[in-house]
Enzyme design. Structure first.
Site, PDB file in Angstrom:
ATOM      1  N   TYR A  10       1.085  -0.930  -0.170  1.00  0.00           N
ATOM      2  CA  TYR A  10       0.129   0.112   0.153  1.00  0.00           C
ATOM      3  C   TYR A  10       1.153   1.262   0.207  1.00  0.00           C
ATOM      4  O   TYR A  10      -0.025   1.764  -0.225  1.00  0.00           O
ATOM      5  CB  TYR A  10      -0.447   0.304   1.297  1.00  0.00           C
ATOM      6  CG  TYR A  10      -1.980  -1.193   1.165  1.00  0.00           C
ATOM      7  CD1 TYR A  10      -1.958  -1.599  -0.040  1.00  0.00           C
ATOM      8  CD2 TYR A  10      -3.318  -1.369   2.192  1.00  0.00           C
ATOM      9  CE1 TYR A  10      -2.681  -3.136  -0.237  1.00  0.00           C
ATOM     10  CE2 TYR A  10      -3.004  -2.432   2.183  1.00  0.00           C
ATOM     11  CZ  TYR A  10      -3.932  -3.224   1.258  1.00  0.00           C
ATOM     12  OH  TYR A  10      -4.621  -5.017   1.157  1.00  0.00           O
ATOM     13  N   LYS A  12       4.525 -15.181   2.582  1.00  0.00           N
ATOM     14  CA  LYS A  12       4.985 -16.705   1.389  1.00  0.00           C
ATOM     15  C   LYS A  12       5.883 -16.929   0.630  1.00  0.00           C
ATOM     16  O   LYS A  12       7.069 -16.037  -0.338  1.00  0.00           O
ATOM     17  CB  LYS A  12       4.301 -15.109   0.368  1.00  0.00           C
ATOM     18  CG  LYS A  12       3.533 -16.129  -1.638  1.00  0.00           C
ATOM     19  CD  LYS A  12       2.974 -17.449  -1.380  1.00  0.00           C
ATOM     20  CE  LYS A  12       2.454 -17.517  -2.620  1.00  0.00           C
ATOM     21  NZ  LYS A  12       1.640 -18.975  -2.861  1.00  0.00           N
ATOM     22  N   ASP A  49      -1.451 -18.793   1.351  1.00  0.00           N
ATOM     23  CA  ASP A  49      -2.906 -19.316   0.652  1.00  0.00           C
ATOM     24  C   ASP A  49      -3.370 -21.286   1.569  1.00  0.00           C
ATOM     25  O   ASP A  49      -3.623 -20.674   1.828  1.00  0.00           O
ATOM     26  CB  ASP A  49      -1.964 -20.103  -0.801  1.00  0.00           C
ATOM     27  CG  ASP A  49      -0.528 -20.365  -0.219  1.00  0.00           C
ATOM     28  OD1 ASP A  49      -0.068 -19.982   0.456  1.00  0.00           O
ATOM     29  OD2 ASP A  49      -0.238 -20.562  -1.601  1.00  0.00           O
ATOM     30  N   ASP A  95      -5.144  -7.680   6.084  1.00  0.00           N
ATOM     31  CA  ASP A  95      -6.120  -7.136   4.411  1.00  0.00           C
ATOM     32  C   ASP A  95      -6.799  -7.661   4.706  1.00  0.00           C
ATOM     33  O   ASP A  95      -8.084  -7.657   5.320  1.00  0.00           O
ATOM     34  CB  ASP A  95      -5.650  -5.821   4.434  1.00  0.00           C
ATOM     35  CG  ASP A  95      -7.319  -5.136   3.882  1.00  0.00           C
ATOM     36  OD1 ASP A  95      -8.326  -5.211   4.177  1.00  0.00           O
ATOM     37  OD2 ASP A  95      -6.767  -4.284   2.670  1.00  0.00           O
ATOM     38  N   ASP A 123     -10.021 -10.083   7.534  1.00  0.00           N
ATOM     39  CA  ASP A 123     -12.426  -9.977   7.112  1.00  0.00           C
ATOM     40  C   ASP A 123     -12.439 -11.358   6.582  1.00  0.00           C
ATOM     41  O   ASP A 123     -13.746 -11.030   7.557  1.00  0.00           O
ATOM     42  CB  ASP A 123     -12.259  -8.820   5.494  1.00  0.00           C
ATOM     43  CG  ASP A 123     -12.374  -7.714   5.904  1.00  0.00           C
ATOM     44  OD1 ASP A 123     -12.207  -7.215   6.668  1.00  0.00           O
ATOM     45  OD2 ASP A 123     -12.773  -7.152   4.832  1.00  0.00           O
TER      46      ASP A 123
END
Ligand SMILES: NC(=O)c1ccc[n+]([C@@H]2O[C@H](COP(=O)([O-])OP(=O)(O)OC[C@H]3O[C@@H](n4cnc5c(N)ncnc54)[C@H](O)[C@@H]3O)[C@@H](O)[C@H]2O)c1
Length: 344
Positions: A142, A188, A220, A244, A248
């Site tokens: 970001y 990752k 993942d 993020d 959620d």
């Protein structure tokens, strides 16, 4: 405790839920002999209308001068067309407010009374879900440079430094020490250089916490594990974008968006406490909003300011309220019940 709290209601249901949370905070402050001063500031569309900016200078000053910020929510989709995305409150005000607050803490707790609302099978959630997601909030995709679009090519850069990973690792390990002493670091590392650095730093920091168990999971696999076996997680720490998305996903496990609090912490910056949900314009002004997430954010605020007993009192009041909650109650009825419970 003597402290000034900046209250930023914002848009939609924001002022309704922060109003009830302040009611509860006032009640618990009286019980524990704290002297709290509440100062109100504009943010979001209310601030665009009132002061011409989503986060006016007066609000920034108020936040700087306060011990903590209690935020409702910002954003009104019906007005989105009137400003470009980068100028809307969700970007303009929230990103500015969160600058320097690098640790986003989101506890995900499934209360037994809400088990029926959790979309997972009963056998998967048997024994309860109680995890803390620690999301790095100031780095990664970001913010990384270079970033932007030139013609038919666009680029976002995922950037992390050792110092950035170290400080969020410390937050995760310290939090784990107060819980079940397990940290799951999500990355990752099989593909990304930033994740290889992330993993290396996590392992180094773990040496300072021999009493805490560290394990690693690829993002993942973690996305699957959160719904297949959520009970395995105590503290889950991860970088900005992964956090993020995973937070959620995990939020669904609590059975309701109206239940989830959050804290954003940094050093030398006023800490921010807010519900995970948005401004819910579909129910704004109707007394239908559940203030529980904001009240639980107040518990995190008290805990952060060193008032663990008062925080526990608020959490106990919420648990008791959920266990006995019957029928539909208005926003202020829930606030009144919780305020009465923390006073007794
Ligand atoms: N931190 C923030 O300020 C924040 C976070 C998310 C979304 N938003 C903004 O909020 C606006 C609405 O977004 P959305 O509809 O995607 O998400 P939302 O969280 O506002 O609402 C999603 C659904 O959950 C319900 N809901 C949310 N909070 C509730 C509560 N406390 N009690 C009962 N029901 C509740 C809503 O009625 C709605 O049906 C948008 O402008 C969005 O950008 C802001």
């Amino acid at each position: 405790m003597d402290a000034q709290i900046a209250v930023l209601g914002g848009d939609g249901i924001g002022p309704e839920v922060t109003g009830e949370a302040v009611k509860v905070l006032q009640a618990v402050a009286q019980r524990f002999g704290h002297r709290l001063v509440f100062r109100y500031g504009l943010i979001g569309w209310a601030a665009v209308d009132g002061e011409g900016a989503a986060l006016p200078e007066s609000t920034i000053e108020l936040c700087r001068a306060s011990a903590a910020i209690l935020l409702g929510a910002v954003g009104l989709p019906a007005r989105d067309g009137s400003l470009p995305p980068s100028e809307r409150p969700e970007v303009k005000a929230l990103l500015a407010l969160r600058r320097g607050l690098y640790a986003n803490l989101r506890p995900v707790l499934l209360h037994p009374a809400l088990a029926a609302r959790c979309p997972l099978k009963a056998e998967v959630i048997a024994g309860g879900i109680d995890m803390l997601i620690v999301r790095e909030l100031n780095g990664g995709l970001y913010y990384g440079q270079p970033k932007g679009r030139t013609g038919d090519r666009a680029v976002d850069s995922m950037v992390y430094t050792v110092a950035e990973v170290e400080r969020i690792a410390v937050v995760a390990f310290e939090a784990a020490r107060l819980r079940r002493k397990q940290v799951c670091s999500v990355d990752k590392a099989n593909v990304l250089a930033t994740s290889q650095l992330w993993r290396e730093v996590m392992i180094n920091v773990a040496r300072r916490y021999p009493d805490v168990e560290l394990r690693h999971q690829y993002v993942d696999a973690c996305a699957m594990q959160i719904v297949q076996n959520p009970r395995q997680f105590d503290v889950l720490v991860t970088e900005n974008t992964f956090g993020d998305i995973l937070s959620d996903e995990a939020a669904v496990l609590a059975g309701s968006l109206g239940m989830l609090p959050s804290a954003s912490l940094g050093e030398g910056v006023t800490p921010l406490f807010e519900p995970v949900h948005g401004s819910a314009p579909d129910i704004a002004g109707q007394g239908k909003a559940d203030p529980t997430a904001t009240v639980l954010s107040v518990a995190m605020l008290l805990d952060h300011l060193g008032q663990g007993d008062a925080a526990a009192q608020v959490e106990a009041a919420v648990s008791a309220d959920l266990a006995t909650r019957a029928g539909t109650r208005s926003t202020s009825q829930v606030g009144d019940a919780l305020a009465a419970a923390v006073s007794s």
